[in-house]
Design an enzyme around this catalytic site. Structure first.
Site, short mmCIF file in Angstrom:
data_model
loop_
_atom_site.label_atom_id
_atom_site.label_comp_id
_atom_site.label_asym_id
_atom_site.label_seq_id
_atom_site.Cartn_x
_atom_site.Cartn_y
_atom_site.Cartn_z
N CYS A 1 0.87 -1.19 0.00
CA CYS A 1 0.00 0.00 0.00
C CYS A 1 0.90 1.23 0.00
CB CYS A 1 -0.86 -0.01 1.26
SG CYS A 1 -2.02 1.38 1.37
N CYS B 1 0.07 5.04 6.31
CA CYS B 1 -0.46 5.21 7.67
C CYS B 1 0.56 4.64 8.67
CB CYS B 1 -1.81 4.52 7.83
SG CYS B 1 -3.07 5.15 6.71
N LEU C 1 -10.86 7.02 10.01
CA LEU C 1 -10.74 8.40 10.47
C LEU C 1 -9.56 8.52 11.43
CD1 LEU C 1 -12.28 11.03 9.99
CD2 LEU C 1 -13.61 10.56 12.03
N ASN D 1 -3.80 -2.64 16.72
CA ASN D 1 -2.98 -3.85 16.73
C ASN D 1 -1.52 -3.42 16.70
OD1 ASN D 1 -4.17 -6.55 16.63
ND2 ASN D 1 -5.35 -5.69 14.91
N1 SAH Z 1 -6.78 1.37 2.98
C1 SAH Z 1 -8.07 1.13 3.51
C2 SAH Z 1 -8.39 -0.32 3.79
C3 SAH Z 1 -7.32 -1.16 4.39
S1 SAH Z 1 -6.90 -0.88 6.07
C4 SAH Z 1 -8.32 1.99 4.72
O1 SAH Z 1 -7.44 2.75 5.10
O2 SAH Z 1 -9.40 1.97 5.25
C5 SAH Z 1 -8.28 -1.51 6.94
C6 SAH Z 1 -8.47 -0.89 8.30
O3 SAH Z 1 -7.50 -1.39 9.24
C7 SAH Z 1 -8.32 0.61 8.31
O4 SAH Z 1 -9.27 1.20 9.14
C8 SAH Z 1 -6.95 0.78 8.87
O5 SAH Z 1 -6.77 2.06 9.35
C9 SAH Z 1 -6.93 -0.30 9.93
N2 SAH Z 1 -5.61 -0.68 10.42
C10 SAH Z 1 -4.46 -0.79 9.74
N3 SAH Z 1 -3.46 -1.16 10.56
C11 SAH Z 1 -4.00 -1.29 11.77
C12 SAH Z 1 -3.48 -1.64 13.05
N4 SAH Z 1 -2.19 -1.92 13.22
N5 SAH Z 1 -4.35 -1.68 14.08
C13 SAH Z 1 -5.65 -1.40 13.92
N6 SAH Z 1 -6.20 -1.05 12.75
C14 SAH Z 1 -5.38 -1.00 11.69
#
Ligand code: SAH
Length: 345
Positions: free
Chosen positions: A111, A115, A214, A289
């Site tokens: 990706c 984030c 969000l 997580n």
């Molecule tokens: N790119 C999309 C979908 C994939 S991520 C998005 O951003 O929504 C799916 C979800 O998992 C998103 O809400 C993302 O922020 C969350 N996510 C990713 N890594 C995470 C983590 N380590 N702990 C909790 N949620 C996580």
């Protein structure tokens, strides 16, 4: 050679016509694949030998190879590491609920959204998945668990709205009667908030649920954990959600991963309330997580509860996501990373 899963019914019929075959063969082949889970042309017993040979020289059934399978201790979550023909790997999670089986599919290899809390993005984006490759995750997973999958969340690795055309085609096929026939109301698309694409999706008058990652109640905080916030402000994201709600009448879901000391104070909670109250929406709280590669820590269960109760008191519909499968690296991208690392050693 083409992946036959990338073809919708019209395209396969037109291939039949171009190759002097009857159109109804397309339906027979789709039935074998989608209704019977057949992944080998040679087992399609009602297809004439000559056509089978033609099919085999032009197509492959692009399901995935199983590299690794993990099962949670409660046997309600399965995580699969799948490999495509070119050696790229993605993760797919299947969750068993009383109301049916739900699948979380990946839309890209890696990706590029960056984030901070997410393992999928650490090595960037390798490539988009095609519609057929996304369908292949469902086909293989159904065969693995031996049961029908009835719900889909596009919440695995990748940003679905960064692979928009392929995701749209996937949605069209997966929802079709000849294919998995999964209703749009049983599909959720999760995005980090690519505003123009959210509006475009709204204009398509689909009935899928939109989930927005969000994770922060204001731009300053959001920019610290989500680079996409530098491109689209929270106000733009919320306006796009309003537009989606107006157009579709559907409730939007906000995902909020609670990170200790970052976004989990009650002040954040009240700020979040102010941002979204009055919207047809729902908040899904996720204790983050923890990922080895960053130093973000999960909020304590006490802080999660406080945040939750405050939102409820503020009259915001809220749930805390069950942490299914956290014992099997079920957070985005963690299994693929640990596998690739172990291979390198
Ligand atoms: N790119 C999309 C979908 C994939 S991520 C998005 O951003 O929504 C799916 C979800 O998992 C998103 O809400 C993302 O922020 C969350 N996510 C990713 N890594 C995470 C983590 N380590 N702990 C909790 N949620 C996580």
């Amino acid at each position: 050679m083409d992946n036959i899963l990338d073809f919708d019914m019209e395209e396969l019929k037109s291939w039949m016509r171009d190759n002097c075959e009857s159109e109804f063969r397309a339906k027979q082949i789709m039935d074998w694949i989608y209704k019977n889970g057949q992944c080998d042309f040679d087992n399609m017993t009602n297809i004439p030998k000559k056509l089978l040979e033609k099919l085999k020289t032009n197509f492959y059934i692009g399901t995935t190879e199983l590299v690794k399978k993990c099962e949670s201790k409660f046997r309600d979550t399965f995580k699969f590491l799948y490999e495509y023909k070119d050696g790229n790997m993605v993760e797919t999670v299947v969750m068993k609920y009383k109301h049916g089986n739900s699948i979380c599919i990946s839309t890209q290899v890696g990706c590029r959204m960056g984030c901070k809390f997410c393992a999928s993005t650490i090595d960037g984006m390798v490539r988009n998945l095609t519609a057929g490759e996304m369908l292949g995750q469902i086909l293989k997973s159904q065969n693995e668990i031996g049961e029908r999958i009835s719900n889909i969340v596009l919440m695995g690795s990748g940003e679905p709205l960064d692979n928009y055309e392929n995701v749209l085609k996937f949605l069209k096929i997966v929802n079709s009667e000849y294919s998995f026939n999964i209703g749009q109301r049983h599909i959720t698309l999760s995005t980090c908030g690519i505003v123009p694409k959210i509006k475009d999706l709204a204009d398509r008058d689909l009935q899928i649920t939109l989930a927005i990652s969000l994770h922060a109640p204001n731009d300053v905080m959001r920019k610290k954990i989500m680079p996409i916030a530098n491109k689209y402000s929270i106000k733009d994201v919320i306006d796009a959600c309003k537009y989606y709600i107006d157009k579709t009448g559907k409730r939007v879901s906000f995902e909020y991963a609670l990170v200790s000391g970052v976004n989990d104070s009650l002040k954040c909670c009240d700020e979040l309330t102010e941002l979204i109250s009055g919207l047809l929406c729902h908040v899904n709280l996720i204790p983050v997580n923890e990922v080895k590669e960053n130093n973000l820590k999960k909020s304590s269960s006490d802080d999660v509860k406080k945040f939750y109760h405050r939102l409820i008191k503020n009259k915001i519909e809220t749930t805390i996501r069950r942490e299914m499968g956290s014992d099997i690296d079920a957070a985005c991208g963690q299994l693929r990373r640990s596998y690739l690392k172990s291979k390198k050693l």
